[in-house]
Scaffold this motif. Structure first.
Motif, PDB file in Angstrom:
ATOM      1  N   THR B 123     -19.592  -4.582  -5.365  1.00 14.23           N
ATOM      2  CA  THR B 123     -20.167  -5.181  -4.163  1.00 14.23           C
ATOM      3  C   THR B 123     -20.418  -4.145  -3.082  1.00 14.23           C
ATOM      4  O   THR B 123     -21.174  -4.381  -2.159  1.00 14.23           O
ATOM      5  N   ASN B 124     -19.786  -3.031  -3.236  1.00 15.45           N
ATOM      6  CA  ASN B 124     -19.836  -2.008  -2.212  1.00 15.45           C
ATOM      7  C   ASN B 124     -19.814  -0.689  -2.964  1.00 15.45           C
ATOM      8  O   ASN B 124     -18.835  -0.395  -3.627  1.00 15.45           O
ATOM      9  N   PRO B 125     -20.880   0.071  -2.924  1.00 16.32           N
ATOM     10  CA  PRO B 125     -20.894   1.267  -3.760  1.00 16.32           C
ATOM     11  C   PRO B 125     -19.921   2.328  -3.264  1.00 16.32           C
ATOM     12  O   PRO B 125     -19.795   2.530  -2.059  1.00 16.32           O
ATOM     13  N   GLU B 378      -0.034  -1.512  16.467  1.00 15.26           N
ATOM     14  CA  GLU B 378      -0.148  -2.953  16.706  1.00 15.26           C
ATOM     15  C   GLU B 378       0.134  -3.278  18.172  1.00 15.26           C
ATOM     16  O   GLU B 378      -0.618  -4.005  18.819  1.00 15.26           O
ATOM     17  N   ALA B 479     -13.521   4.555  -1.476  1.00 16.60           N
ATOM     18  CA  ALA B 479     -13.374   3.263  -0.796  1.00 16.60           C
ATOM     19  C   ALA B 479     -14.677   2.838  -0.127  1.00 16.60           C
ATOM     20  O   ALA B 479     -14.721   1.833   0.569  1.00 16.60           O
ATOM     21  N   GLY B 480     -15.731   3.635  -0.321  1.00 14.67           N
ATOM     22  CA  GLY B 480     -17.024   3.269   0.260  1.00 14.67           C
ATOM     23  C   GLY B 480     -17.124   3.544   1.745  1.00 14.67           C
ATOM     24  O   GLY B 480     -17.858   2.886   2.472  1.00 14.67           O
ATOM     25  N   ILE B 481     -16.390   4.555   2.189  1.00 14.91           N
ATOM     26  CA  ILE B 481     -16.385   4.891   3.618  1.00 14.91           C
ATOM     27  C   ILE B 481     -16.848   6.335   3.742  1.00 14.91           C
ATOM     28  O   ILE B 481     -16.432   7.183   2.965  1.00 14.91           O
ATOM     29  N   SER B 486     -13.794   5.210  10.432  1.00 16.22           N
ATOM     30  CA  SER B 486     -13.856   3.841   9.899  1.00 16.22           C
ATOM     31  C   SER B 486     -12.611   3.487   9.092  1.00 16.22           C
ATOM     32  O   SER B 486     -12.492   2.385   8.571  1.00 16.22           O
ATOM     33  N   LYS B 488      -9.551   4.300  10.480  1.00 18.68           N
ATOM     34  CA  LYS B 488      -8.462   4.227  11.442  1.00 18.68           C
ATOM     35  C   LYS B 488      -8.000   2.791  11.645  1.00 18.68           C
ATOM     36  O   LYS B 488      -8.771   1.921  12.008  1.00 18.68           O
ATOM     37  N   SER B 489      -6.727   2.570  11.376  1.00 15.74           N
ATOM     38  CA  SER B 489      -6.140   1.246  11.546  1.00 15.74           C
ATOM     39  C   SER B 489      -6.821   0.189  10.676  1.00 15.74           C
ATOM     40  O   SER B 489      -6.765  -0.987  10.968  1.00 15.74           O
ATOM     41  N   ASN B 490      -7.457   0.621   9.620  1.00 17.79           N
ATOM     42  CA  ASN B 490      -8.166  -0.295   8.722  1.00 17.79           C
ATOM     43  C   ASN B 490      -7.201  -0.704   7.610  1.00 17.79           C
ATOM     44  O   ASN B 490      -7.290  -0.235   6.475  1.00 17.79           O
ATOM     45  N   ARG B 491      -6.290  -1.588   7.945  1.00 17.53           N
ATOM     46  CA  ARG B 491      -5.214  -1.905   6.995  1.00 17.53           C
ATOM     47  C   ARG B 491      -5.700  -2.780   5.847  1.00 17.53           C
ATOM     48  O   ARG B 491      -4.953  -3.032   4.910  1.00 17.53           O
ATOM     49  N   GLU B 492      -6.956  -3.238   5.962  1.00 18.60           N
ATOM     50  CA  GLU B 492      -7.530  -3.988   4.842  1.00 18.60           C
ATOM     51  C   GLU B 492      -7.560  -3.128   3.587  1.00 18.60           C
ATOM     52  O   GLU B 492      -7.649  -3.638   2.480  1.00 18.60           O
ATOM     53  N   HIS B 493      -7.538  -1.809   3.776  1.00 12.68           N
ATOM     54  CA  HIS B 493      -7.623  -0.915   2.626  1.00 12.68           C
ATOM     55  C   HIS B 493      -6.254  -0.542   2.054  1.00 12.68           C
ATOM     56  O   HIS B 493      -6.172   0.312   1.184  1.00 12.68           O
ATOM     57  N   TRP B 516      -8.860 -10.704  -0.122  1.00 11.72           N
ATOM     58  CA  TRP B 516      -9.273 -11.206   1.188  1.00 11.72           C
ATOM     59  C   TRP B 516      -9.110 -12.698   1.266  1.00 11.72           C
ATOM     60  O   TRP B 516      -9.434 -13.405   0.326  1.00 11.72           O
TER      61      TRP B 516
END
Lengths: 417, 516
Positions: B123-125, B378, B479-481, B486, B488-493, B516
């Motif tokens: 979904t995300n190269p 946080e 990770a497609g970044i 992008s 920083k603090s991107n804990r989704e990864h 998700w």
């Protein structure tokens, strides 16, 4: 009233349940704006997006239309999805407490076999009676209200909240969604549309595109890998991502940068899809300093990952690709029309020979601006035809289906195939 | 001398068939472990003196030496471990506080090892850093809340913004400009040799990042690297004057250190020789004692005064940051520091290194850096002040994966100390405080310091920075970044593995397998 934290306790057939999943998706986007402010039927956009049927999988489609409620140009219009009538009652109480309701009705739809299980869909035309002192601007108070409803009232989603605009979306192919909402009967000067290909089977009405806040609407093809960073960035300014979509965060970024921080729309791409450092370092000193400052400050607003977006606002349409162009985007002009699309075919379907057709570079914005003056002019002319009597009349006179052969748009000179 | 109850930790095996009696081991060992008996033409080793630094083993030309950890020092006991017994024997002999060096070697949970990074699929190269640009440039410093522009555009003209007169009205405060989000942590001249300082400074300068002087002042041989120097102001104020402050690219006020929160420092008088005495600006032979608190900082408002005093002293041209150790209330402490005006906050975790610290403090005081970064990021975001200061994570960053995870948890950049020393030879024997470092790192003995050639040291450090940076780019691209900001603090990864709900909540990440 607060949303439950435990997803297992939520009924699986509700929007509430689906709203908990973030759904990355591939998609089709298509938008048309008439820069003279002349209005045209939604049929044109439905025709266009239907060509890209292959790019969606029936789990989401939608349209944003601007200039469709000229009789209420200065009033807020909410389009709201409800899971059930109880939620509706609760939400309407909240709305009544905060707004003067000029008019409210169920949005007219037609039953078609392709669209199943729609939520209860209403629209309200409102004047704010919220205390102005608590917020810097009226927009901020509207935003606060929308966030409150979407976060705190289970099963109620305000999907559009602007003026003289509306978002029509749901689960289905976009052309079916268009028929369902009878969009051929609406006329607007700016339309965007979206066909969705979510990468899992969850389809929910609130999660379809366009995503809207105030006058903004965003349709988006792609996946934002910087979502976590962007979400945290906007949260500092009071934007809460409640619908778990990438598109939501893009909308908030635009609202924050353009409306709140007053950054010129022509500079926004330098933040959302900033130039590479190696390019910045080669620029003349003055430009370099500006770009460097933008990147240092707004690094967390950079949208990373593949995307092409079309954003609509009351007087402009804005399209942008990620900076290394990992998603398709085509633009074309014909007279005062600007078309933006995922693929070329829909543009050719509507307008066989555009004056100019091009593929914007990654990070290069395409902006179609409608002069506010011209929108006003258009509103006046519409009012003249209208009798200005009952509200229903106002809305319904708008729903003039195009009896003329499809595509000949009010003599705009654009011929369909 | 009375019988020593403590058992030797190491066993030295010498293969007599391989040994050629070249005496390299004798010359290399500053602890006098090896001895040559010319009458017998044979070499003897004294296990009890060995610190396990592996210098002799590494340099033995015939591979005749093996240093083995002794598993059987004492009868096996999971409660009364060898280290507890040894420590009690040592203290029964000396009656003192037991010293140690480097970071804690206790089996505290290493959260890095319980966190997994993400990659893109379909979904995300994913992005190939060899073909596509991959940006890891990082800026450290205070950021204004927004940028304002002055745009003079002719209303009717159709010219684009490019050609119009656009001026930036907001002034962006001074920033450190890092080519990679990795800097060298504070290590003072005194705790390490000048050759180490030179290696760190030259590598930072060549790679486009920064090294930190620590609290030992700035040796004049390092003035040339001023642009890549962060000068530290610690409680002892050694070597601090206005020239020193202005020599650096940034100033860091040191309040605490992860290895010894709440504790000052002590450089024994014997080590304060000519050059060190000059650099620290104290008389030769005097003990250099850094008090536990700064004697002019007894509260947060005192810290604010020092921050602004230093900003004044440097004409507001340099970022001024504050380094603290990660303690239980680190989140509100960091918030206070940001509000006190710090341009960056360095947080040093439980496992952070040191040249000398009481072992009992090092192993038992503070919290791991992973939890500290997550909770500070946080809290600052909740309070809406995260943008004001950058956060630098320190305290046992062992690989590029740790760097990536630290940034995804909310750090802007990391400091590496131990990893840098390992790159130039350190074998973590943890005897830095003895001044007898056989690798020529934590010593001032000219016989030992010359073992580290600063040019080779520089090259090794450059290689380390390069290798880690390449790995960071690979992971980002995967990770497609394509820009570090992008992440920083991107804990989704990030996903946790083998962590309980509480730990996941503090880290703000989902468990592996949760989508998700």
């Amino acid at each position: 009233m607060n949303r439950l934290n435990n997803i297992n306790k939520i009924n699986r057939n509700t929007q509430e349940y689906f709203s908990r999943f973030r759904i990355p998706s591939g998609c089709a986007v298509f938008g048309v704006v008439n820069e003279s402010g002349e209005r045209f039927s939604g049929q044109m956009v439905m025709d266009g997006i239907s060509v890209m049927h292959e790019r969606s999988n029936g789990l989401g489609g939608g349209f944003a239309a601007y200039g469709i409620y000229p009789g209420f140009e200065d009033d807020w219009v909410f389009h709201v999805f409800y899971d059930d009538m109880e939620t509706k009652r609760q939400t309407e109480d909240e709305i009544a407490r905060n707004f003067k309701i000029l008019f409210g009705e169920e949005i007219p739809t037609v039953k078609i076999s392709q669209i199943v299980n729609p939520p209860v869909i209403y629209r309200y035309f409102l004047k704010s009676k919220r205390n102005g002192d608590a917020f810097e601007t009226e927009e901020d108070s509207i935003m606060d209200f929308v966030m409150h409803v979407n976060r705190d009232i289970r099963g109620a989603y305000i999907v559009s909240s602007g003026k003289n605009m509306g978002i029509f979306k749901g689960v289905g192919f976009p052309e079916d969604i268009g028929r369902f909402f009878k969009l051929d009967q609406y006329k607007g000067h700016l339309w965007t549309s979206h066909g969705r290909f979510p990468t899992n089977s969850v389809g929910w009405w609130g999660g379809a595109h366009p995503f809207g806040l105030l006058n903004w609407s965003v349709v988006h093809n792609g996946e934002i890998s910087s979502f976590g960073t962007n979400k945290r960035f906007v949260s500092r300014f009071g934007y809460e991502c409640t619908l778990s979509t990438d598109t939501e965060v893009i909308t908030y970024l635009l609202d924050l940068l353009v409306r709140k921080q007053k950054i010129d729309i022509e500079l926004v791409h330098l933040i959302l899809a900033s130039p590479l450092w190696e390019d910045i370092e080669r620029m003349p000193v003055k430009e370099r300093d500006i770009l460097k400052a933008l990147r240092i400050l707004y690094g967390s607003a950079l949208l990373n990952g593949p995307f092409s977006i079309i954003a609509g606002s009351s007087d402009f349409m804005y399209a942008l690709n990620d900076r290394i162009k990992l998603r398709p985007l085509v633009a074309a002009r014909k007279d005062r029309y600007l078309f933006i699309s995922s693929e070329e075919a829909p543009i050719r379907r509507i307008c066989a020979s555009p004056d100019h057709l091009w593929h914007p570079d990654g990070g290069e914005p395409v902006i179609g601006i409608v002069r506010k003056k011209e929108i006003k002019k258009e509103i006046k002319s519409v009012r003249k035809i209208q009798d200005n009597k009952k509200f229903t009349k106002l809305v319904n006179t708008e729903m003039i289906s195009l009896n003329k052969s499809r595509g000949d748009l009010n003599g705009s000179g654009i011929k369909a195939i | 001398m009375a019988l020593e109850l403590k058992q030797s930790e190491f066993e030295i095996e010498r293969d007599k068939n391989k040994c050629i009696s070249c005496e390299v081991c004798v010359r290399q060992c500053s602890n006098d472990v090896h001895e040559y008996d010319s009458d017998q033409d044979t070499l003897y080793s004294d296990n009890s003196k060995c610190v396990g630094c592996r210098r002799c083993e590494t340099l033995c030309p015939t591979g005749a030496l093996k240093i083995r950890n002794r598993e059987d020092q004492f009868k096996t006991n999971y409660n009364w471990t060898s280290s507890h017994l040894s420590n009690i024997y040592r203290q029964a002999d000396s009656g003192g506080v037991l010293l140690t060096g480097m970071g804690s070697d206790r089996a505290h949970t290493v959260y890095w090892d319980h966190i997994l990074f993400n990659a893109a699929q379909v979904t995300n190269p994913s992005i190939d850093p060899l073909r596509e640009p991959m940006e890891i440039r990082t800026f450290i410093g205070r950021k204004p809340e927004r940028l304002d522009f002055e745009i003079n555009r002719n209303k009717d003209s159709k010219e684009s913004l490019k050609d119009t007169n656009i001026k930036l009205k907001t002034k962006v405060p001074p920033q450190l400009d890092l080519s990679t989000p990795i800097m060298f942590s504070a290590m003072s001249y005194g705790s390490v040799s000048l050759n180490v300082c030179k290696s760190l400074a030259a590598a930072a300068s060549e790679f486009g990042t920064y090294y930190n002087t620590g609290e030992g002042g700035l040796h004049k041989d390092l003035y040339g690297y001023a642009k890549n120097t962060i000068v530290q102001v610690a409680s002892g104020r050694y070597g601090v004057d206005v020239d020193y402050l202005n020599k650096g690219a940034a100033v860091e006020i040191k309040i605490g250190q992860g290895a010894k929160p709440g504790i000052g420092g002590h450089l024994p008088g014997e080590k304060v020789t000519g050059d060190i005495s000059n650099t620290r600006m104290i008389p030769e032979g005097t003990d250099a004692i850094s008090p536990a608190p700064h004697h002019d900082i007894y509260s947060i408002e005192d810290l604010a005064q020092l921050i602004y005093a230093l900003k004044e002293a440097t004409n507001w041209l340099k970022p001024v940051g504050v380094k603290v150790s990660a303690v239980h209330n680190i989140a509100p402490i960091a918030s206070g520091i940001v509000r006190a005006g710090a341009d960056f906050v360095t947080i040093d975790g439980l496992r952070g290194g040191t040249g000398a610290a009481p072992q009992i403090i090092r192993d038992n005081v503070g919290i791991p850096i992973e939890l500290a970064i997550a909770s500070v990021d946080e809290r600052l975001r909740e309070e809406g002040i995260r943008y004001r200061s950058s956060i630098i994570a320190a305290g046992s960053i062992r690989s590029s994966a740790d760097v990536i995870k630290a940034i995804a948890l909310g750090a802007d950049a990391v400091y590496i100390g131990t990893a840098a020393l390992v790159a130039i030879g350190c074998h973590l024997c943890q005897k830095c405080y003895t001044g007898k470092c056989n690798w020529g790192i934590a010593t001032q003995d000219p016989y030992l310091t010359k073992r580290l050639n600063p040019e080779i040291g520089t090259r090794k450090l450059l290689n380390l920075l390069r290798g880690w940076s390449l790995e960071i780019k690979e992971m980002l691209g995967g990770a497609g970044i394509n820009a570090i900001e992008s992440l920083k603090s991107n804990r989704e990864h990030l996903r946790g593995i083998n962590l309980n709900d509480r730990e996941l909540a503090v880290l703000g990440i989902k468990h592996a397998g949760e989508a998700w």
